[in-house]
Design a protein around this motif. Structure first.
Motif, PDB file in Angstrom:
ATOM      1  N   LEU A   1       6.883  -6.584   6.100  1.00 52.61           N
ATOM      2  CA  LEU A   1       7.214  -5.790   7.277  1.00 52.61           C
ATOM      3  C   LEU A   1       7.430  -6.715   8.458  1.00 52.61           C
ATOM      4  O   LEU A   1       6.490  -7.304   8.968  1.00 52.61           O
TER       5      LEU A   1
ATOM      6  N   ILE B   1      10.544   4.998   1.887  1.00 51.45           N
ATOM      7  CA  ILE B   1       9.841   3.791   2.333  1.00 51.45           C
ATOM      8  C   ILE B   1       8.391   4.147   2.603  1.00 51.45           C
ATOM      9  O   ILE B   1       8.103   5.119   3.298  1.00 51.45           O
ATOM     10  N   GLU B   2       7.497   3.381   2.025  1.00 48.13           N
ATOM     11  CA  GLU B   2       6.075   3.640   2.217  1.00 48.13           C
ATOM     12  C   GLU B   2       5.373   2.336   2.573  1.00 48.13           C
ATOM     13  O   GLU B   2       5.683   1.287   2.006  1.00 48.13           O
ATOM     14  N   ALA B   3       4.434   2.448   3.487  1.00 47.74           N
ATOM     15  CA  ALA B   3       3.647   1.268   3.859  1.00 47.74           C
ATOM     16  C   ALA B   3       2.187   1.657   3.803  1.00 47.74           C
ATOM     17  O   ALA B   3       1.816   2.764   4.168  1.00 47.74           O
ATOM     18  N   LYS B   4       1.386   0.752   3.281  1.00 48.91           N
ATOM     19  CA  LYS B   4      -0.050   1.001   3.279  1.00 48.91           C
ATOM     20  C   LYS B   4      -0.723  -0.241   3.827  1.00 48.91           C
ATOM     21  O   LYS B   4      -0.195  -1.340   3.706  1.00 48.91           O
TER      22      LYS B   4
ATOM     23  N   ALA C   1       5.707  -3.344   2.723  1.00 48.52           N
ATOM     24  CA  ALA C   1       6.119  -1.982   2.432  1.00 48.52           C
ATOM     25  C   ALA C   1       6.766  -1.962   1.059  1.00 48.52           C
ATOM     26  O   ALA C   1       7.172  -3.000   0.538  1.00 48.52           O
TER      27      ALA C   1
ATOM     28  N   VAL D   1       9.449   7.744   7.518  1.00 52.05           N
ATOM     29  CA  VAL D   1       8.376   6.919   6.972  1.00 52.05           C
ATOM     30  C   VAL D   1       7.082   7.455   7.570  1.00 52.05           C
ATOM     31  O   VAL D   1       6.922   7.495   8.792  1.00 52.05           O
TER      32      VAL D   1
ATOM     33  N   ASN E   1       3.226   7.294   8.327  1.00 56.95           N
ATOM     34  CA  ASN E   1       2.173   6.294   8.451  1.00 56.95           C
ATOM     35  C   ASN E   1       0.859   6.958   8.802  1.00 56.95           C
ATOM     36  O   ASN E   1       0.723   7.534   9.880  1.00 56.95           O
TER      37      ASN E   1
END
Lengths: 332, 150
Positions: A146, A196-199, A208, B115, B117
């Motif tokens: 990212l 799109i996924e972010a953890k 991501a 997206v 979060n």
């Protein structure tokens, strides 16, 4: 398979692919810097993987490649540096997206690609399902860093959507367009989606997973009845309904994506902004969207990752909006 | 406190990027505050891009500063996007006034270009203020909640 066997297989496929009239077996051994036994093992592996090959008087020829997303076949003609440098492939997996997240935990780097012929519990946004038919669609996920972390959503969405739309145009000639922010359409029907996924793993750098699903060779029967009005496949949109090489499409999308991410890393946004804006149908068009709960309307004067949308509104006033703040956008 | 001691403390603050240092000798009170990311204590750089919804830092930015003086902790948005108090319009809100949270508690969602979060509290305590309204556009570093640490 060992790393060395992989290298030989990939090299062999690359060489055969470039020489439609065939290559001499002896030349291959020298070119790949390997011995006859290793070469024979690679040859046998190709046959096992359902590559149609011919051997005549010491001349090896690739007659036809299966349209399977096999890592060595994808990589044989892939001109990228980091995107797809490592490929995880299974005939079937629950979800490439979940598999990619597991690979992040294992510390896999930027550009790691996960691909499957079929997902048993593929997902779209908000836990919605993504239906897939074995070997017909193109489903993959990529691990990406990212950068920058506060606006990664716009950077990755714009770069990926542009890469997918341009990849489709290049491989099929179909007029693929972007429906802001994350769908790809052909003649108003959806052919691809981006998730799109972010953890937060607490382990820098933050990463991501970018998931892409493209309907490629699905028939009408493969598409759920409820979606036939709004969705389609690339093959269905072709006049001759000729199947499309998913491998070629994947390679092209990966190449495009790396190119755009490289440009962004160098701070060069203009070319991407322009391509994306054109594919989104923004140029000099009126748009309507929601921002912070308010409805906004205006003519697009500029569109870009950093600049957002510059609109001319009623009364001639000009106002800028960040892409990240735009919801439910429609081009009029 | 003499000048030498004061100089020592200033050096200490510089070395450790401290924004505040509070010492009370008799009652033994000590309070140090660091410029933590993202921009605690109002050190947020102004957003580069002016937007229609550029007002949002205003709600309670003054009270926010004084709240932090009272030892409250601010949960800030780590990204640009739209703030949602629940996972879906008909779902329960993640937290409300008075909710007890731990570091891992999801307090809201900030959505940007679809997206989603999930924002975690990253602190244990009790929510004492909700700084933004559902559906509001938020900037990087903008205050979302005030928490009274446990």
């Amino acid at each position: 398979m060992t790393v060395e066997a992989d290298r030989i297989l990939e090299g062999l496929l690359g060489a055969l692919d470039k020489a439609p009239d065939g290559v001499r077996r002896d030349d291959l051994a020298e070119f790949l810097q390997t011995d006859a036994a290793a070469l024979d093992r690679a040859w046998a592996a190709l046959k096992r993987d359902r590559f149609e090959v011919r051997e005549e008087q010491g001349l090896w020829t690739l007659v036809r490649a299966p349209d399977r997303l096999l890592p060595h076949w994808v990589r044989a003609r892939l001109r990228t540096d980091r995107i797809g440098a490592t490929i995880y492939y299974r005939e079937e997996m629950p979800s490439t997206q979940d598999a990619a997240f597991e690979l992040i935990v294992e510390g896999r780097p930027h550009g790691t690609l996960v691909v499957a012929e079929h997902q048993t519990s593929g997902r779209g946004r908000s836990g919605r399902g993504w239906i897939s038919t074995h070997g017909r669609g193109l489903l993959f996920s990529i691990v990406l860093e990212l950068e920058p972390p506060d606006t990664f959503a716009s950077v990755l969405t714009v770069a990926t959507a542009t890469a997918v739309a341009r990849g489709i145009r290049h491989v099929t000639d179909l007029p693929a367009t972007i429906k802001f922010p994350n769908d790809i359409l052909v003649r108003g029907k959806k052919v691809a989606g981006i998730l799109i996924e972010a953890k937060d793993y607490g382990v820098p750098p933050p990463r991501a997973v970018v998931g892409v699903g493209v309907n490629v060779n699905e028939t009408l029967e493969d598409l759920p009845e409820a979606l036939r009005e709004s969705a389609t496949s690339l093959c269905l949109e072709r006049r001759d309904h000729e199947p499309i090489s998913r491998v070629a499409l994947l390679r092209r999308i990966l190449t495009e994506l790396e190119r755009w991410l490289d440009q962004i890393a160098l701070g060069r946004f203009e070319v991407l902004d322009e391509a994306w804006s054109r594919l989104s149908g923004f140029e000099d068009r009126e748009v309507v969207f929601v921002c912070g709960g308010e409805q906004v309307r205006g003519r697009v004067l500029e569109a870009g990752i950093r600049e957002g949308l510059l609109l001319r509104q009623t009364g001639g006033t000009e106002q800028r909006y960040r892409l990240e703040h735009i919801i439910d956008l429609r081009v009029q | 406190m003499d000048l030498k001691e004061l100089k020592k403390m200033i050096a200490l603050m510089n070395e450790n990027d401290l924004l505040e240092l509070e010492i009370e000798e008799g009652g033994k009170r000590l309070r140090l505050k660091k410029a933590g990311p993202p921009g605690a204590g109002g050190a947020v750089p102004p957003p580069v891009l002016p937007t229609a919804a550029a007002a949002p830092v205003a709600p309670g930015s003054e009270t926010e500063a004084s709240a932090e003086d009272q030892g409250f902790v601010t949960i800030r948005s780590p990204m640009v996007g739209t703030y949602y108090q629940a996972a879906a319009p008909d779902a329960d809100t993640y937290v409300e006034y008075g909710s007890k949270v731990s570091a891992e508690t999801v307090v809201c969602i900030v959505e940007a270009m679809k997206v989603m979060n999930e924002i975690k509290a990253e602190v244990s305590g009790e929510i004492v203020k909700l700084c933004v309204k559902n559906g509001e556009a938020v900037e990087y570093g903008q205050a979302l909640f005030l928490v009274k640490p446990a």
